[in-house]
Scaffold this active site. Structure first.
Site, PDB file in Angstrom:
ATOM      1  CB  THR A  14     -73.098 -40.153  14.539  1.00 34.82           C
ATOM      2  OG1 THR A  14     -73.030 -39.528  13.253  1.00 34.82           O
ATOM      3  CG2 THR A  14     -74.523 -40.606  14.772  1.00 34.82           C
ATOM      4  CD  GLU A  49     -74.560 -40.287   3.975  1.00 31.60           C
ATOM      5  OE1 GLU A  49     -74.061 -39.157   3.907  1.00 31.60           O
ATOM      6  OE2 GLU A  49     -74.811 -40.971   2.964  1.00 31.60           O
ATOM      7  CB  ALA A  50     -78.961 -46.237   5.690  1.00 26.73           C
ATOM      8  CE  LYS A  78     -82.632 -48.758   5.573  1.00 28.36           C
ATOM      9  NZ  LYS A  78     -81.368 -48.976   6.304  1.00 28.36           N
ATOM     10  CD  GLU A 342     -80.044 -56.182   6.912  1.00 30.71           C
ATOM     11  OE1 GLU A 342     -80.799 -55.232   7.206  1.00 30.71           O
ATOM     12  OE2 GLU A 342     -80.383 -57.099   6.144  1.00 30.71           O
TER      13      GLU A 342
END
Length: 500
Positions: A14, A49-50, A78, A342
């Site tokens: 990523t 992934e979030a 999300k 977070e």
């Protein structure tokens, strides 16, 4: 005419492909040549992934089509993060990507809410957030454009498959002339006088020279940490978790548009719903639980059957003090690690590469440019650090040693000051730089039951009764707007269904 820069990115995943995609799109081949070196033999961490709403900003800025990206990465929406059992066992609240209510007569909403709360004349603060109520009801529609309407008071992020997202960005970057070279690095050469990196050598014998080297080599920090011996600042006395197990599971019928973080005796467990599976993980402190016990605890608490064996990651929370050192810029895990409580990992990649592009110098930058970049990244890391520590420190749990330690530990002065300002007056600073805004801090401070002892004196310009009526009006507006909002599952099926 200025010399075209040669920029070498070490590592894919990523971080590497976000850097390549951004440079290829925003700088382009007239300004720089981009070469990314990665080895298929070296896997990427593959979590993250979030995301946060800044992910949409990044994608939009570099020219990515949202619906196509979501289809290709099995993405869902999300709207925030639900925290279960953090402040106390049985406690639950949501950190939303949006505001709580709206300012009332020029005063921050949470001030009037706290004032009414003292008189038991109000609901929990989550009831006044459109983002939270939409999330908890598993509903989603794009934010409204009319700023006067309650359905305009939120933003959104994504859950996606990090590996698929990296592959998506690779295709995007290569179409814009970023060059990928397969290979393992066997040698790094530094200039004998300046210490700058001049080239890397691959196992094949190929030598790659560059003006700037972006280190995206993950926890290895091959260029910044190992080669340049940058100093690492350890924050594990505050962020004590040092390991995580991750495991995917079969998707259940639910498709909630939020991440869940559930506190456990030795850490916390995440749940991230994608279109094709659910991501799960247990972040824990090895001082309080064994690896076998942690893996068993994770598997016991997932929804749906596990699709593989849990994968273990080990880490130390902290960061390198100067992530831009000489001509090396470390990005992502190569520059530091803050646990994914977070969802800040990908945000820090975005901040690093966009700050680099904003300050992009010639072949020989002035020290002032490096200092400014490092100042900006220091702010990002330290304010995120404080926000994460807040979750651990502000608890009333007495069921395990971890939570007792975190409640009693000395926290950074910057966080101590923020807690006291909120406690005595409900004041939260609004940053020019740094990630989390007033609603984010209020969600944790109020959600973990830190009571305001004082209220903004300007709140008393209207009566408590009038304030309570306005709160009730906001609640009714949310209820009305959500009645016409489609389910998250229906939105995904209509807007960005992934190929099965």
């Amino acid at each position: 005419m200025l010399k075209k820069l040669e920029i070498v990115i070490v590592g894919g995943g990523t971080a590497g492909w976000m850097c390549a995609a951004a440079l290829a799109s925003l700088a382009g081949e007239k300004i720089c040549n981009i070469t990314l070196v990665e080895s298929d033999e070296i896997g990427s961490v593959g979590v993250g992934e979030a995301t946060l709403p800044h992910m949409k900003f990044f994608n939009d800025r570099i020219g990515i089509d949202e619906a196509d990206m979501m289809k290709q990465t099995q993405a869902t929406i999300k709207l925030g993060i639900q925290f279960v059992d953090w402040g106390a066992l049985g406690n639950s609240y949501v950190h939303p990507f949006g505001s709580h209510g709206a300012r009332i007569d020029g005063v921050e909403f949470h001030q009037q809410w706290a004032r009414a709360q003292h008189l038991d004349a109000t609901k929990p603060i989550d009831a006044y957030s459109f983002a939270i109520q939409s999330a908890l009801q598993n509903k989603f529609q794009f934010p409204g454009q009319d700023q006067q309407n309650i359905n305009s008071t939120f933003s959104y992020a994504y859950h996606f498959d990090a590996g698929l997202y990296a592959n998506y960005l690779r295709r995007f970057a290569e179409q814009k002339n970023a060059k990928r070279i397969e290979g393992k690095i066997t040698q790094i050469t530094n200039h004998p006088d300046s210490g700058n990196i001049t080239s890397i050598v691959l196992a094949s014998g190929e030598k790659i020279s560059g003006d700037y080297f972006i280190d995206c080599s993950g926890f290895r920090s091959l260029l910044l940490g190992k080669n340049l011996q940058a100093q690492f600042e350890d924050w594990s006395k505050w962020l004590v978790c040092d390991r995580a197990f991750a495991v995917p599971s079969k998707l259940t019928d639910e498709l909630p548009p939020y991440t869940q973080s559930k506190a456990k005796a030795a850490g916390w467990q995440w749940r991230i719903p994608l279109q094709h599976r659910t991501g799960n993980g247990y972040v824990f402190c090895s001082h309080y639980i064994s690896d076998d016990e942690a893996a068993s605890s994770l598997l016991q608490d997932i929804n749906g059957d596990a699709l593989s064996e849990p994968r273990l990651l080990t880490f130390t929370s902290g960061r390198y003090q100067k992530s831009w050192t000489k001509n090396c810029i470390a990005v992502g895990l190569a520059s530091g690690f803050l646990e994914p409580l977070e969802s800040t990992s990908i945000y820090l990649i975005k901040a690093a590469i966009l700050n680099f592009i904003k300050l992009l110098p010639g072949a020989h930058p002035q020290q002032a440019i490096l200092d400014e970049y490092n100042r900006l990244m220091d702010i990002e890391y330290e304010r995120i650090r404080d926000f994460l520590i807040l979750h651990y420190h502000l608890n009333q749990r007495d069921d395990s040693e971890l939570w007792r330690y975190c409640r009693a530990m000395e926290v950074p002065d910057s966080l101590k000051e923020k807690i006291q300002l909120f406690k005595h007056r409900g004041y939260v600073d609004s940053y020019t730089y740094g990630l989390f805004s007033v609603p984010s801090w209020v969600s944790v401070l109020a959600g973990q039951d830190l009571k305001q002892e004082g209220i903004d004196p300007f709140a008393s310009k209207i009566s408590v009764e009038m304030a309570s009526q306005k709160l009730q009006g906001i609640y009714q507006n949310i209820t009305t707007a959500l009645a016409d909002t489609p389910s998250h599952k229906d939105f995904i099926a209509r807007y960005c269904p992934a190929k099965s």
